[in-house]
Design a protein around this motif. Structure first.
Motif, PDB file in Angstrom:
ATOM      1  N   GLY A   1       0.822  -1.205   0.000  1.00 42.87           N
ATOM      2  CA  GLY A   1       0.000   0.000   0.000  1.00 42.87           C
ATOM      3  C   GLY A   1       0.855   1.254   0.000  1.00 42.87           C
ATOM      4  O   GLY A   1       2.015   1.245   0.421  1.00 42.87           O
ATOM      5  N   SER A   2       0.279   2.351  -0.511  1.00 43.73           N
ATOM      6  CA  SER A   2       0.994   3.623  -0.552  1.00 43.73           C
ATOM      7  C   SER A   2      -0.035   4.756  -0.565  1.00 43.73           C
ATOM      8  O   SER A   2      -0.854   4.840  -1.479  1.00 43.73           O
ATOM      9  CB  SER A   2       1.878   3.706  -1.806  1.00 43.73           C
ATOM     10  N   VAL A   3       0.007   5.579   0.446  1.00 49.57           N
ATOM     11  CA  VAL A   3      -0.973   6.662   0.581  1.00 49.57           C
ATOM     12  C   VAL A   3      -0.912   7.583  -0.640  1.00 49.57           C
ATOM     13  O   VAL A   3       0.174   7.989  -1.074  1.00 49.57           O
ATOM     14  CB  VAL A   3      -0.710   7.457   1.871  1.00 49.57           C
ATOM     15  N   GLY A   4      -2.062   7.880  -1.205  1.00 48.14           N
ATOM     16  CA  GLY A   4      -2.146   8.784  -2.346  1.00 48.14           C
ATOM     17  C   GLY A   4      -1.953   8.110  -3.693  1.00 48.14           C
ATOM     18  O   GLY A   4      -1.888   8.786  -4.717  1.00 48.14           O
ATOM     19  N   GLN A   5      -1.892   6.773  -3.696  1.00 49.25           N
ATOM     20  CA  GLN A   5      -1.660   6.039  -4.941  1.00 49.25           C
ATOM     21  C   GLN A   5      -2.619   4.854  -5.081  1.00 49.25           C
ATOM     22  O   GLN A   5      -2.246   3.773  -5.527  1.00 49.25           O
ATOM     23  CB  GLN A   5      -0.216   5.526  -5.004  1.00 49.25           C
ATOM     24  N   GLY A   6      -3.862   5.046  -4.749  1.00 52.60           N
ATOM     25  CA  GLY A   6      -4.806   3.938  -4.743  1.00 52.60           C
ATOM     26  C   GLY A   6      -4.949   3.239  -6.080  1.00 52.60           C
ATOM     27  O   GLY A   6      -5.069   2.006  -6.135  1.00 52.60           O
TER      28      GLY A   6
ATOM     29  N   PRO B   1       3.928  -1.661   7.370  1.00 54.86           N
ATOM     30  CA  PRO B   1       3.187  -0.388   7.298  1.00 54.86           C
ATOM     31  C   PRO B   1       3.004   0.107   5.872  1.00 54.86           C
ATOM     32  O   PRO B   1       3.878  -0.073   5.023  1.00 54.86           O
ATOM     33  CB  PRO B   1       4.091   0.572   8.098  1.00 54.86           C
ATOM     34  N   VAL B   2       1.873   0.726   5.629  1.00 56.71           N
ATOM     35  CA  VAL B   2       1.590   1.332   4.330  1.00 56.71           C
ATOM     36  C   VAL B   2       2.550   2.504   4.129  1.00 56.71           C
ATOM     37  O   VAL B   2       2.749   3.321   5.029  1.00 56.71           O
ATOM     38  CB  VAL B   2       0.136   1.790   4.248  1.00 56.71           C
ATOM     39  N   TYR B   3       3.155   2.581   2.929  1.00 58.39           N
ATOM     40  CA  TYR B   3       4.042   3.705   2.640  1.00 58.39           C
ATOM     41  C   TYR B   3       3.288   5.029   2.795  1.00 58.39           C
ATOM     42  O   TYR B   3       2.210   5.212   2.243  1.00 58.39           O
ATOM     43  CB  TYR B   3       4.577   3.627   1.211  1.00 58.39           C
ATOM     44  N   GLY B   4       3.876   5.951   3.551  1.00 53.28           N
ATOM     45  CA  GLY B   4       3.290   7.270   3.717  1.00 53.28           C
ATOM     46  C   GLY B   4       2.250   7.375   4.801  1.00 53.28           C
ATOM     47  O   GLY B   4       1.715   8.459   5.057  1.00 53.28           O
ATOM     48  N   ALA B   5       1.925   6.254   5.456  1.00 52.62           N
ATOM     49  CA  ALA B   5       0.916   6.287   6.523  1.00 52.62           C
ATOM     50  C   ALA B   5       1.526   6.870   7.788  1.00 52.62           C
ATOM     51  O   ALA B   5       2.715   6.688   8.069  1.00 52.62           O
ATOM     52  CB  ALA B   5       0.377   4.897   6.788  1.00 52.62           C
ATOM     53  N   ARG B   6       0.694   7.539   8.550  1.00 49.07           N
ATOM     54  CA  ARG B   6       1.171   8.142   9.805  1.00 49.07           C
ATOM     55  C   ARG B   6       0.734   7.295  10.996  1.00 49.07           C
ATOM     56  O   ARG B   6      -0.270   6.645  10.954  1.00 49.07           O
ATOM     57  CB  ARG B   6       0.603   9.561   9.948  1.00 49.07           C
TER      58      ARG B   6
END
Length: 298
Positions: A156-161, A293-298
Motif C-alpha cells: 500500500g501507498s498513501v495517495g496512490q490507490g 506499514p503502508v508507505y506514507g501512513a502516519r
C-alpha cells in the motif's frame, strides 16, 4: 570465453525507452539476447534500440500502447518475424496519476489501471498464445514472463490507490500465469523494484532527495541498472525451477516476498455466532505476522 546468459534468446521489454526498462533492454542485449524495445515514445524507443545496435547487439524498436489489444498482438508477431521466435516478456511499462482516493477521478483510476494491469495482460496473453501454439507443434520454448509489481502494490501507498490496486493485481496475475502456463514451458515471476525513475523523482521533494545519486561516488543503490541482473537471470534458461514468485529488489538487496500465504487459523467445526468471533479474531491476529506499514501512513 564465458557464455552469455541469454545468448540467442529473444526478449520483449515494454516501457524500455527510459529508466528501469531501458536498463533491462541494455542488460539483456549485453547477455546476448535479441531485444524488442517497446515504448510509447518514438524517440526513446529508437534511441535505446540504436544504442544496442551500436554496441554490437541486435534490437528493433516497437512504438505502441501496451494496453492496445491489436498492437500487443502485432508486437509479438514483430518479434517472431524479425528474430525467429520469442522467449522472454518483461512487462515494465507504466505511469502514475497520484491522488488521494477521495479526490481521485474516474479517468485517473482508469488510465493507471489500464496501462499497468491491462498492459501486462495484453502482452502476456498474446505471448502465451504463441507459446502454446509452439508447444502443441512440438517446438516448446523455455519461455519466461517477468512482470513488474511494486512495494506499493504489496504493502500500500498513501495517495496512490489506483497504482496500488493495479500493482497488486499484477502480483496475482503473475501467480495465475505461473499456474496456467507451466505446461507450455513458461515460467512467470514478478519483481517489486525500488530505483530512481521518472515516476519516483516526480513523487515529491522528500522522495527525490532519497532517490538522488550519492555525491561522493559511492554505490548508487537507486541506480535503475541494479534491478536488471535479477530480471536477466529470471529470463534465462537457468531459472526453470522458479515460478510464481515475487522478488523485491533495491540496490544490492534481493528479498523474497511471501505474498498470499495462509497464517493462523481456528476451526470451530460448525457455524460461528457473530458474538463469539471477537476473541477468536484477536487470538488469530496475535499469532499472525504484523503487516508491513503502508508507505506514507502516519
Amino acid at each position: 570465453m564465458v557464455d552469455k546468459l541469454n545468448e540467442g534468446r529473444v526478449a520483449i521489454v515494454t516501457g524500455a525507452g527510459q529508466g528501469i526498462g531501458r536498463a533491462h533492454a541494455l542488460a539483456f542485449a549485453a547477455e546476448g539476447a535479441q531485444v524488442v524495445v517497446n515504448d510509447f515514445d518514438t524517440n526513446s524507443a529508437h534511441a535505446v534500440a540504436d544504442e544496442i545496435v551500436t554496441a554490437g547487439g541486435r534490437a528493433i524498436p516497437v512504438v505502441s500502447d501496451v494496453a492496445d489489444w491489436d498492437a500487443g498482438a502485432a508486437m509479438i508477431a514483430t518479434a517472431v518475424d524479425t528474430f525467429g521466435g520469442l522467449d522472454i516478456i518483461v512487462n515494465n511499462a507504466g505511469f502514475v496519476r497520484d491522488r488521494m482516493l477521495v479526490a481521485m477521478s474516474e479517468d485517473e483510476w482508469d488510465a493507471v489501471v489500464r496501462v499497468h494491469l491491462k498492459g501486462h495482460f495484453v502482452t502476456l496473453h498474446h505471448a502465451a498464445a504463441y507459446w502454446r501454439s509452439e508447444s502443441k507443434a512440438g517446438r516448446q520454448r523455455t519461455a519466461r514472463i517477468i512482470n513488474t509489481s511494486s512495494g506499493a502494490g504489496l504493502f500500500g501507498s498513501v495517495g496512490q490507490g489506483n497504482y496500488v490496486a493495479a500493482k497488486a493485481g499484477i502480483t496475482a496475475l503473475t501467480i495465475q500465469a505461473a499456474a496456467e502456463l507451466g505446461n507450455y514451458g513458461v515460467t512467470a515471476n514478478a519483481i517489486a523494484p525500488s530505483a530512481r525513475t521518472q515516476m519516483t523523482m516526480g513523487a515529491g521533494e522528500a522522495m527525490a532527495a532519497q532517490m538522488a545519486a550519492p555525491a561522493d561516488g559511492s554505490f548508487d543503490a537507486m541506480d535503475p541498472a541494479n534491478i536488471s541482473p535479477l530480471v536477466v537471470w529470471l529470463g534465462s534458461t537457468e531459472s526453470s525451477s522458479v515460478t510464481g514468485r515475487v522478488f523485491e529488489v533495491e540496490g544490492g538487496k534481493v528479498t523474497v516476498i511471501d505474498a498470499f500465504q495462509r497464517s493462523a487459523e481456528q476451526d470451530k467445526g460448525s457455524r460461528w455466532a457473530p458474538g463469539e468471533l471477537g476473541p477468536v479474531v484477536d487470538e488469530l491476529l496475535a499469532k499472525s505476522p504484523v503487516p508491513v506499514p503502508v508507505y506514507g501512513a502516519r
